[in-house]
Design a protein around this motif. Structure first.
Motif, mmCIF file in Angstrom:
data_model
loop_
_atom_site.group_PDB
_atom_site.id
_atom_site.type_symbol
_atom_site.label_atom_id
_atom_site.label_comp_id
_atom_site.label_asym_id
_atom_site.label_seq_id
_atom_site.Cartn_x
_atom_site.Cartn_y
_atom_site.Cartn_z
ATOM 1 N N GLN A 371 0.805 -1.218 0.000
ATOM 2 C CA GLN A 371 0.000 0.000 0.000
ATOM 3 C C GLN A 371 0.840 1.270 0.000
ATOM 4 O O GLN A 371 0.323 2.359 -0.247
ATOM 5 N N PRO A 388 -11.904 3.582 -6.230
ATOM 6 C CA PRO A 388 -12.261 3.529 -4.812
ATOM 7 C C PRO A 388 -13.724 3.153 -4.615
ATOM 8 O O PRO A 388 -14.569 3.409 -5.470
ATOM 9 N N THR A 392 -15.717 5.408 0.668
ATOM 10 C CA THR A 392 -14.394 5.587 1.262
ATOM 11 C C THR A 392 -13.885 6.997 1.013
ATOM 12 O O THR A 392 -14.254 7.666 0.034
ATOM 13 N N ARG A 394 -10.511 8.859 0.200
ATOM 14 C CA ARG A 394 -9.172 8.555 -0.320
ATOM 15 C C ARG A 394 -8.269 9.757 -0.138
ATOM 16 O O ARG A 394 -8.558 10.851 -0.626
ATOM 17 N N GLN A 397 -3.126 7.807 -2.049
ATOM 18 C CA GLN A 397 -3.414 6.420 -2.404
ATOM 19 C C GLN A 397 -3.953 5.621 -1.224
ATOM 20 O O GLN A 397 -4.118 4.409 -1.320
ATOM 21 N N LEU A 398 -4.230 6.313 -0.119
ATOM 22 C CA LEU A 398 -4.702 5.662 1.091
ATOM 23 C C LEU A 398 -6.218 5.747 1.170
ATOM 24 O O LEU A 398 -6.784 6.851 1.149
ATOM 25 N N ASP A 399 -6.883 4.604 1.267
ATOM 26 C CA ASP A 399 -8.334 4.561 1.405
ATOM 27 C C ASP A 399 -8.706 4.434 2.878
ATOM 28 O O ASP A 399 -8.219 3.553 3.584
ATOM 29 N N THR A 401 -11.935 4.103 5.601
ATOM 30 C CA THR A 401 -13.335 3.709 5.739
ATOM 31 C C THR A 401 -13.926 4.340 6.995
ATOM 32 O O THR A 401 -13.227 4.993 7.780
ATOM 33 N N GLU A 435 1.846 7.404 4.708
ATOM 34 C CA GLU A 435 1.443 7.865 3.373
ATOM 35 C C GLU A 435 1.914 9.293 3.123
ATOM 36 O O GLU A 435 2.401 9.620 2.031
ATOM 37 N N ASP A 450 -15.281 8.663 -5.909
ATOM 38 C CA ASP A 450 -14.607 9.191 -7.108
ATOM 39 C C ASP A 450 -14.786 10.698 -7.255
ATOM 40 O O ASP A 450 -14.450 11.268 -8.292
#
Length: 517
Positions: A371, A388, A392, A394, A397-399, A401, A435, A450
């Protein structure tokens, strides 16, 4: 001599540095003929045995190497012109050659360590001399001497064996024992052809290294030279090669690992910057001043910062031990040119140290999880990430929840401009810090599913686990954005700061959710 450091100066990508250093120190000869600076290659006989000889010289000093076609192993030479005689000696075999020029090339005698004397006749070998090995045609950088050394050799196929959903087959060169796999199926045909062709070239380069590492008692100085198990996935094909050696003429024995990775869809060989890159695109070209500056000033410090987050205990110095045992992995200089290869857990990076601390090299724990990688496409931009989930958040690049969020609140800066504050739970806070270390000094997108919420320049790591979404928002716009996050991510009432947000939502918050352990 360290494999990683010499890459900067020698520009060698396919050979271990100690072997390359040995070649430059012992084998790079000076011209035999005063009018030429190029190595002079001869073929002929020593007694009844066929040999190939490479000589270079500067003034009266001459160095070089030769091999018997039957055994192919290098034997180093050093000597001088004395009048019309060229006197050469081998430190490993004890052979002594005395040669004179004649119309055909060179002629004279070789006296062995046991005082056996045999005649020598050598004729210049043309640069177009055939090697009878079609596989060598695709390998650049091999000298005429080296191509002759590999002439007529063949690879022997092993049995096909399964590797997950794919099949591989080992191929072995019998004299050196160098063995490397080929992929039988499981990838697009054009990519498979390119990857297997590259694997064959790399195998022949290893065979050439094995012959070139002069040992003692008629053996190669390569103690171990072998490929580790391949890593095969839908996206990547990779493997690592480990070698340890003690070549004649080198200051000391050494060892090293080199990794190879291919894009499984295109067959393109990847570089480290294709997988882990800290900086503005495009990445600097390899072996340029900008590349070396990036590796030392940006890459190495960021790797240290990332590893500190991932491996806090391992990154602590071993105080109270002898200097050679104090493996300071927090020193950026040991990470600027690491060995690297892919594993099932992510990208392995191997630190390197000075000679006195070589046991600290390549620790077994220093893997960057998937990741945290930033794979780039061939055009230089970040490769497409998986779409994604709509629920979520984002960050780069880190999702994140709903289970990652501790609380969402209105937040005002010093000027009273409204924004949003998102406090994360401890596990998510650590992931966010890693990240942001990776994305430092880049433009970062924060998106809900998105839908982009904001794009901002990241100027420092976020270490407190709190994201602030700010811009020239009105209070109504900030509240509307909060409502989108709450409703889309299905946040509970306990995750919402009641001050300024309660009673103004377009949806009803979920019931209380227990925090993840």
């Amino acid at each position: 001599m360290n494999f990683h450091c010499l890459a900067r100066y020698l520009g060698l990508s396919a050979r271990y540095h100690a072997v390359a250093f040995f070649a430059s120190f012992v084998l790079l000869a000076t011209p035999l003929l005063a009018a030429s600076d190029a190595p002079q290659v001869y073929a002929g006989t020593v007694g009844a045995s066929h040999v190939v000889v490479e000589l270079e010289g500067s003034g009266d000093n001459v160095t070089g190497r030769y091999f018997y076609r039957k055994h192919r192993l290098d034997i180093g030479l050093i000597g001088t012109w004395t009048g019309d005689r060229l006197i050469l000696e081998s430190r490993s075999s004890g052979d002594r050659l005395i040669l004179r020029r004649d119309r055909s090339g060179l002629a004279g005698s070789l006296t062995t360590k046991g005082a056996r004397k045999v005649p020598v006749r050598l004729a210049p070998l043309g640069t177009q001399a055939a090697s009878d090995n079609e596989a060598l045609s695709g390998i650049t950088g091999l000298s005429l001497y080296e191509r002759q050394q590999l002439a007529d050799l063949t690879l022997v196929a092993g049995a096909i064996r399964p590797d997950g959903s794919r099949s591989v087959r080992d191929w072995r060169e019998p004299i050196s024992g160098m063995t490397l796999f080929r992929i039988e199926n499981g990838y697009p045909a054009p990519a498979l052809e390119k990857i297997n062709a590259a694997l064959e070239r790399q195998q022949w380069e290893r065979v050439s290294q094995w012959f070139a590492c002069e040992g003692f008692d008629g053996k190669s100085g390569m103690d171990i030279s072998e490929a580790k198990a391949p890593y095969l996935s839908d996206d990547f094909v990779g493997y690592s090669w480990f070698a340890s050696w003690s070549c004649a003429g080198a200051a000391h024995p050494d060892f090293g690992t080199q990794g190879y990775t291919f894009d499984a869809r295109t067959g393109r060989e990847l570089q480290l910057e294709d997988l882990l890159y800290f900086g503005q695109l495009p990445a600097p070209l390899a072996d340029t001043p900008a590349f070396y500056a990036y590796r030392s000033d940006a890459f190495a410090p960021r790797v240290v910062a990332l590893l500190r987050q991932l491996y806090q205990q391992e990154m602590q110095p071993a105080e109270g031990q002898a200097v050679e045992d104090q493996c300071d992995y927090a020193d950026p200089s040991v990470w600027d040119f690491p060995s690297w290869y892919l594993t099932g857990q992510g990208l392995y990076l191997g630190a390197y140290f000075s000679r006195a601390q070589r046991p600290c090299d390549e620790p077994d724990w220093s893997v960057i999880p998937w990741q945290h990688l930033t794979r780039r496409s061939t055009e230089g931009s970040l490769a497409n990430l998986p779409a994604p989930r709509p629920d979520t958040l984002r960050f780069g690049q880190l999702d994140l929840t709903r289970d990652d969020i501790e609380q969402l609140s209105l937040d005002f800066d010093e000027s009273g401009v409204p924004g949003l504050g998102i406090a994360l739970r401890p596990g998510a806070a650590k992931r966010l810090e890693a990240e942001t270390i990776q994305l430092l000094h880049t433009q970062v997108t924060i998106a809900l599913g998105d839908k982009t919420l904001v794009v901002a320049s990241l100027v420092e790591p976020i270490s407190e686990g709190r994201i602030r979404i700010s811009g020239r928002f009105t209070l109504a716009e900030a509240r509307d954005m909060a409502g989108q996050i709450i409703c889309t991510m299905h946040l509970s009432a306990e995750q919402i700061d009641p001050l300024g947000l309660s009673g103004r939502l377009p949806c009803k918050p979920k019931k209380r959710q227990s925090a993840p352990q």
